[in-house]
Design a protein around this motif. Structure first.
Motif, mmCIF file in Angstrom:
data_model
loop_
_atom_site.group_PDB
_atom_site.id
_atom_site.type_symbol
_atom_site.label_atom_id
_atom_site.label_comp_id
_atom_site.label_asym_id
_atom_site.label_seq_id
_atom_site.Cartn_x
_atom_site.Cartn_y
_atom_site.Cartn_z
ATOM 1 N N ALA A 30 0.928 -1.183 -0.048
ATOM 2 C CA ALA A 30 0.021 -0.055 -0.005
ATOM 3 C C ALA A 30 0.846 1.220 0.037
ATOM 4 C CB ALA A 30 -0.937 0.005 1.205
ATOM 5 N N VAL A 31 1.796 1.225 0.935
ATOM 6 C CA VAL A 31 2.781 2.613 0.990
ATOM 7 C C VAL A 31 3.454 2.582 -0.585
ATOM 8 C CG1 VAL A 31 5.025 3.289 1.757
ATOM 9 C CG2 VAL A 31 3.221 2.512 3.185
ATOM 10 N N GLU A 32 3.976 1.514 -1.052
ATOM 11 C CA GLU A 32 4.698 1.732 -2.646
ATOM 12 C C GLU A 32 3.708 2.122 -3.178
ATOM 13 O OE1 GLU A 32 8.126 1.281 -3.000
ATOM 14 O OE2 GLU A 32 8.036 1.155 -0.632
ATOM 15 N N TYR A 33 2.459 1.672 -3.376
ATOM 16 C CA TYR A 33 1.247 2.162 -4.383
ATOM 17 C C TYR A 33 1.056 3.488 -4.329
ATOM 18 C CZ TYR A 33 -3.330 2.625 -6.889
ATOM 19 O OH TYR A 33 -3.921 3.069 -7.744
ATOM 20 N N TYR A 34 1.022 3.818 -3.024
ATOM 21 C CA TYR A 34 0.622 5.353 -2.858
ATOM 22 C C TYR A 34 1.942 6.378 -3.384
ATOM 23 C CZ TYR A 34 -0.236 9.763 -0.365
ATOM 24 O OH TYR A 34 -0.366 11.044 -0.149
ATOM 25 N N MET A 35 3.069 5.835 -2.858
ATOM 26 C CA MET A 35 4.351 6.612 -3.444
ATOM 27 C C MET A 35 4.617 6.634 -4.954
ATOM 28 S SD MET A 35 5.509 7.958 -0.558
ATOM 29 C CE MET A 35 6.395 7.974 0.885
ATOM 30 N N GLY A 51 16.972 8.424 -7.385
ATOM 31 C CA GLY A 51 17.437 7.765 -6.497
ATOM 32 C C GLY A 51 17.080 7.946 -5.148
ATOM 33 N N PHE A 52 16.694 9.273 -5.111
ATOM 34 C CA PHE A 52 15.890 9.698 -3.703
ATOM 35 C C PHE A 52 14.629 9.183 -3.586
ATOM 36 C CE2 PHE A 52 19.056 13.332 -3.623
ATOM 37 C CZ PHE A 52 19.654 13.111 -2.458
ATOM 38 N N LYS A 53 13.915 8.938 -4.861
ATOM 39 C CA LYS A 53 12.607 8.377 -4.487
ATOM 40 C C LYS A 53 12.545 6.939 -4.186
ATOM 41 C CE LYS A 53 9.370 9.566 -7.868
ATOM 42 N NZ LYS A 53 8.668 9.790 -9.137
ATOM 43 N N ILE A 54 13.611 6.023 -4.959
ATOM 44 C CA ILE A 54 13.624 4.709 -4.472
ATOM 45 C C ILE A 54 13.942 4.723 -3.062
ATOM 46 C CG2 ILE A 54 14.858 2.755 -5.100
ATOM 47 C CD1 ILE A 54 15.194 3.682 -7.812
ATOM 48 N N TYR A 55 14.892 5.230 -2.610
ATOM 49 C CA TYR A 55 15.156 5.334 -1.164
ATOM 50 C C TYR A 55 14.303 5.669 -0.245
ATOM 51 C CZ TYR A 55 17.663 6.441 3.199
ATOM 52 O OH TYR A 55 17.942 6.549 4.278
ATOM 53 N N PHE A 56 13.529 6.889 -0.530
ATOM 54 C CA PHE A 56 12.386 7.151 0.321
ATOM 55 C C PHE A 56 11.118 6.241 0.342
ATOM 56 C CE2 PHE A 56 14.740 11.148 0.394
ATOM 57 C CZ PHE A 56 14.928 11.279 1.793
ATOM 58 N N ASN A 57 10.979 5.772 -0.934
ATOM 59 C CA ASN A 57 9.689 4.964 -0.860
ATOM 60 C C ASN A 57 10.034 3.655 -0.297
ATOM 61 O OD1 ASN A 57 8.675 6.873 -2.591
ATOM 62 N ND2 ASN A 57 8.863 5.839 -4.454
ATOM 63 N N SER A 59 12.068 2.946 2.195
ATOM 64 C CA SER A 59 12.228 3.355 3.644
ATOM 65 C C SER A 59 10.927 3.078 4.379
ATOM 66 C CB SER A 59 13.223 4.499 3.761
ATOM 67 O OG SER A 59 14.304 4.370 3.381
ATOM 68 N N TRP A 60 10.044 4.071 3.726
ATOM 69 C CA TRP A 60 8.650 4.183 4.133
ATOM 70 C C TRP A 60 7.975 2.908 4.162
ATOM 71 C CZ3 TRP A 60 7.261 7.719 7.656
ATOM 72 C CH2 TRP A 60 7.879 8.802 7.624
ATOM 73 N N GLY A 61 8.008 2.117 3.203
ATOM 74 C CA GLY A 61 7.332 0.866 3.064
ATOM 75 C C GLY A 61 7.763 0.003 3.969
#
Length: 175
Positions: A30-35, A51-57, A59-61
């Motif tokens: 769900a977090v990955e879908y939202y991000m 790179g930042f998008k992949i890292y933060f997505n 991490s939050w997932g």
């Protein structure tokens, strides 16, 4: 004292229930879908580098998944420590950022076991049963610290353990 749920200590890997694993996978997805799908459509300016998008997505997932795994662990660990499961699950959900889980680990009770003589639930670090005075573990006769049944001398005070009156069941383990 409440009756603890009996889970063997060597089965710590089984302390995370299946519903918690399923919930953590669902939270991660769900977090990955939202991000990746929902959030980029709401922006009117370019986002951060890939790179930042992949890292933060990721991490939050992973944080969301770990949150549900921790709640599942608490739901199985609390009963074997004779603690209120519902109370600690509510604390884990209500306290933000995992503070509830940290509180659980700071305040949790020692493991509870059963006295072989009278069946009373006692803490695992007790040397004697508080109800029947049955010796649960080997201990030094001078400083009363825990010793192994195979020790000849106490590691804390140097007392010769063979001079103590060791119960027959512990003497058999030492041989």
């Amino acid at each position: 004292m409440r009756d603890p749920e009996s889970i063997a200590v060597n089965e710590d890997a089984r302390l995370i229930p299946w519903w918690s694993i399923v919930a953590s996978i669902a939270a991660f997805v769900a977090v990955e879908y939202y991000m990746w799908m929902v959030l980029p459509d709401q922006r009117h300016h370019p986002g951060p580098p890939l790179g930042f998008k992949i890292y933060f997505n990721l991490s939050w997932g992973l944080l969301a998944a770990l949150y549900f795994l921790m709640v599942g662990y608490v739901s199985k660990d609390a009963p074997r420590r004779a603690m209120s499961t519902r109370f600690w699950i509510v604390i884990c959900f209500v306290m933000p950022g995992g503070i509830g889980a940290v509180l659980y680990f700071l305040l949790r009770q020692p493991l509870v076991s059963c006295c072989p003589a009278c069946g009373t639930f006692v803490q695992s670090d007790f040397h004697f049963c508080p109800q029947c005075d049955y010796q649960l573990t080997a201990s030094c006769g001078t400083c009363f610290r825990t010793v192994r049944a195979t020790d000849q001398y106490c590691t804390r005070c140097g007392h010769e353990l063979s001079k103590d009156a060791m119960p027959a069941r512990l003497r058999v383990m030492a041989d």
